[in-house]
Write an enzyme that holds these catalytic residues in place. Structure first.
Site, PDB file in Angstrom:
ATOM      1  N   HIS A   7      18.703  76.547  16.285  1.00  5.46           N
ATOM      2  CA  HIS A   7      18.663  75.778  17.870  1.00  5.46           C
ATOM      3  C   HIS A   7      18.359  74.175  17.788  1.00  5.46           C
ATOM      4  O   HIS A   7      17.949  73.870  17.080  1.00  5.46           O
ATOM      5  CB  HIS A   7      18.072  76.763  18.907  1.00  5.46           C
ATOM      6  CG  HIS A   7      16.339  76.596  18.475  1.00  5.46           C
ATOM      7  ND1 HIS A   7      15.757  77.606  18.074  1.00  5.46           N
ATOM      8  CD2 HIS A   7      15.568  75.797  19.112  1.00  5.46           C
ATOM      9  CE1 HIS A   7      14.685  77.397  17.826  1.00  5.46           C
ATOM     10  NE2 HIS A   7      14.363  76.086  18.385  1.00  5.46           N
ATOM     11  N   HIS A  80      13.427  68.453  19.154  1.00  8.13           N
ATOM     12  CA  HIS A  80      13.267  69.130  17.885  1.00  8.13           C
ATOM     13  C   HIS A  80      14.599  69.836  17.646  1.00  8.13           C
ATOM     14  O   HIS A  80      15.442  70.159  18.351  1.00  8.13           O
ATOM     15  CB  HIS A  80      12.230  70.043  17.785  1.00  8.13           C
ATOM     16  CG  HIS A  80      12.244  71.314  18.430  1.00  8.13           C
ATOM     17  ND1 HIS A  80      11.758  71.385  19.783  1.00  8.13           N
ATOM     18  CD2 HIS A  80      12.691  72.545  18.011  1.00  8.13           C
ATOM     19  CE1 HIS A  80      11.861  72.801  19.953  1.00  8.13           C
ATOM     20  NE2 HIS A  80      12.698  73.579  19.225  1.00  8.13           N
ATOM     21  N   GLU A 131      11.494  72.022  13.283  1.00  7.95           N
ATOM     22  CA  GLU A 131      11.004  73.305  13.254  1.00  7.95           C
ATOM     23  C   GLU A 131      11.556  74.305  12.312  1.00  7.95           C
ATOM     24  O   GLU A 131      12.769  74.074  12.047  1.00  7.95           O
ATOM     25  CB  GLU A 131      11.256  73.654  14.671  1.00  7.95           C
ATOM     26  CG  GLU A 131      10.851  75.296  14.828  1.00  7.95           C
ATOM     27  CD  GLU A 131      10.979  76.108  16.286  1.00  7.95           C
ATOM     28  OE1 GLU A 131      11.902  75.408  17.014  1.00  7.95           O
ATOM     29  OE2 GLU A 131      10.531  77.009  16.656  1.00  7.95           O
TER      30      GLU A 131
HETATM   31 CO    CO Z   1      12.578  75.536  18.958  1.00 11.85          CO
END
Ligand code: CO
Length: 140
Positions: A7, A80, A131
């Site tokens: 994502h 991110h 991440e």
């Molecule tokens: Co995230």
């Protein structure tokens, strides 16, 4: 080592308003119910697109780590990117072996998908906060 993009995290002052934009402009296939993660200081709302997912994050509480981001970017912005890994400990140790800095103590914490995550310092990736997310609750 690094798997699929899972994502893209986008900081916003209001996840509900932001979700409406993603639905109206980009044809979100599904908007999930928002939920709070008090330990991380964020409210989260996932928005599905045909080939990706957007993680809308809004500050929650006074000490939210998003507060300073939104001070610099009051309308919100890209926060991110998240890639999948099979084993978060192996991924963390690999990042460190390559000289990248893992945020916090480096102990994985449970992310918004309910699986362990770590964050790699943006200064090690050209200004992009990365991440890494284990795709399963238990390592393979
Ligand atoms: Co995230």
């Amino acid at each position: 080592m690094i798997g699929r993009l899972n994502h893209i995290g986008i900081a916003t002052p209001d996840v509900e308003k932001a979700a409406q934009v993603w639905a109206a402009l980009y044809g979100a296939t599904k908007t999930h119910k928002a939920f709070d993660m008090p330990e991380q200081g964020v409210r989260v709302k996932f928005v599905d697109l045909p080939n990706s997912q957007i993680e809308l994050i809004e500050p929650l509480g006074e000490a939210s780590p998003l507060a300073s981001f939104l001070e610099k970017n009051p309308a919100g912005g890209q926060h991110h990117v998240c890639f999948e890994v099979d084993d978060i400990i192996i991924a963390r140790d690999d990042m460190r072996a390559k000289g990248a800095r893992v945020l916090g103590t480096g102990e994985p914490r449970i992310g918004a998908h309910g699986t362990p995550v770590i964050f790699v310092h943006p200064k090690d990736s050209g200004g992009v906060l990365v991440e890494l997310m284990q795709t399963h609750k238990e390592a393979h």
